[in-house]
Design a protein around this motif. Structure first.
Motif, PDB file in Angstrom:
ATOM      1  N   ALA A  33      -7.009 -14.396 -36.937  1.00 12.65           N
ATOM      2  CA  ALA A  33      -7.619 -13.378 -37.799  1.00 12.65           C
ATOM      3  C   ALA A  33      -8.003 -13.950 -39.158  1.00 12.65           C
ATOM      4  CB  ALA A  33      -6.651 -12.213 -37.983  1.00 12.65           C
ATOM      5  N   GLN A  76      -5.152  -6.011 -25.805  1.00 11.12           N
ATOM      6  CA  GLN A  76      -4.840  -6.781 -27.001  1.00 11.12           C
ATOM      7  C   GLN A  76      -4.411  -5.866 -28.149  1.00 11.12           C
ATOM      8  OE1 GLN A  76      -8.696  -8.797 -27.072  1.00 11.12           O
ATOM      9  NE2 GLN A  76      -7.615 -10.762 -26.996  1.00 11.12           N
ATOM     10  N   ALA A  79      -5.419 -10.380 -34.892  1.00 13.44           N
ATOM     11  CA  ALA A  79      -5.725 -11.450 -33.945  1.00 13.44           C
ATOM     12  C   ALA A  79      -4.967 -12.729 -34.315  1.00 13.44           C
ATOM     13  CB  ALA A  79      -7.229 -11.731 -33.920  1.00 13.44           C
ATOM     14  N   PRO A  99     -12.225  -6.602 -29.254  1.00 14.65           N
ATOM     15  CA  PRO A  99     -10.973  -6.932 -28.567  1.00 14.65           C
ATOM     16  C   PRO A  99     -10.760  -6.028 -27.360  1.00 14.65           C
ATOM     17  CG  PRO A  99     -10.521  -5.759 -30.592  1.00 14.65           C
ATOM     18  CD  PRO A  99     -11.994  -6.038 -30.570  1.00 14.65           C
ATOM     19  N   TRP A 129      -8.427  -5.721 -35.941  1.00 12.42           N
ATOM     20  CA  TRP A 129      -8.102  -6.857 -35.079  1.00 12.42           C
ATOM     21  C   TRP A 129      -8.548  -8.167 -35.733  1.00 12.42           C
ATOM     22  CZ3 TRP A 129      -5.153  -8.294 -31.215  1.00 12.42           C
ATOM     23  CH2 TRP A 129      -5.448  -9.453 -30.523  1.00 12.42           C
ATOM     24  N   HIS A 130      -9.801  -8.241 -36.142  1.00  9.55           N
ATOM     25  CA  HIS A 130     -10.310  -9.479 -36.712  1.00  9.55           C
ATOM     26  C   HIS A 130      -9.847  -9.688 -38.164  1.00  9.55           C
ATOM     27  CE1 HIS A 130     -13.302  -9.196 -33.351  1.00  9.55           C
ATOM     28  NE2 HIS A 130     -12.833 -10.419 -33.235  1.00  9.55           N
ATOM     29  N   ASN A 148      -8.370   0.690 -33.858  1.00 12.34           N
ATOM     30  CA  ASN A 148      -8.987  -0.501 -34.431  1.00 12.34           C
ATOM     31  C   ASN A 148     -10.058  -0.102 -35.450  1.00 12.34           C
ATOM     32  OD1 ASN A 148      -9.289  -3.286 -34.670  1.00 12.34           O
ATOM     33  ND2 ASN A 148     -10.954  -3.326 -33.192  1.00 12.34           N
TER      34      ASN A 148
END
Length: 161
Positions: free
Chosen positions: A115, A72, A112, A68, A107-108, A78
């Motif tokens: 996500a 973001q 997100a 990311p 993030w993932h 992260n």
């Protein structure tokens, strides 16, 4: 209607109490093991969870889709988190067994718009990976004392040159 005397009521209550005590004494004793893992609870494996963090495994989504952008993340770190996957059809809101987990960045995993936690089936379909196979391969590598990075490389499609 005839009312029983207070002494008769007290005797009846005492008989009921004695009966309860006797039935409780007849019950088999609960073992410590029965209290540690409640019925229907998930299987926990703290060593496997630590292995995912300490072995330096990367987020497979970052490897495939890219990391990311800083804007973001809005200044947030992260880190790699252990993401539990619903593989055996477990209820939503209930964590699945630890062996059904894999490392994903925050993030993932959660942040997100698309996500993993917001829609696991679509997340893994977008990556083109079967989550059950991926988690099973990672757990097998852990159990066999193998390198998890080799498992991750096996699931990341080769990029055209």
């Amino acid at each position: 209607m005839i009312r029983p005397s207070p002494s008769a009521l007290a005797q009846a209550r005492e008989i009921i109490r004695q009966d309860k005590r006797a039935r409780k004494a007849e019950r088999p004793a609960r073992t410590i093991q029965a209290r540690i893992k409640p019925k229907g609870g998930r299987d926990r494996d703290g060593d496997y969870m630590s292995w995912q963090h300490e072995s330096g495994l990367v987020c497979i989504a970052c490897e495939m889709l890219g990391e990311p952008m800083p804007r973001q993340l809005m200044g947030e770190p992260n880190p790699i988190e252990v993401a539990h996957q619903h593989i055996d059809g477990s209820k939503l809101g209930v964590r699945d067994h630890d062996r059904h987990s894999c490392p994903l960045c925050r993030w993932h995993h959660q942040l997100a718009p698309n996500a993993c936690d917001k829609g696991q089936k679509s997340f893994w379909a977008r990556l083109g990976i079967d989550a059950a196979d991926y988690c099973a391969a990672l757990y097998e590598a852990f159990r066999g004392g193998f390198d998890g990075h080799q498992v991750q490389r096996r699931f990341i499609p080769s990029r055209p040159s």
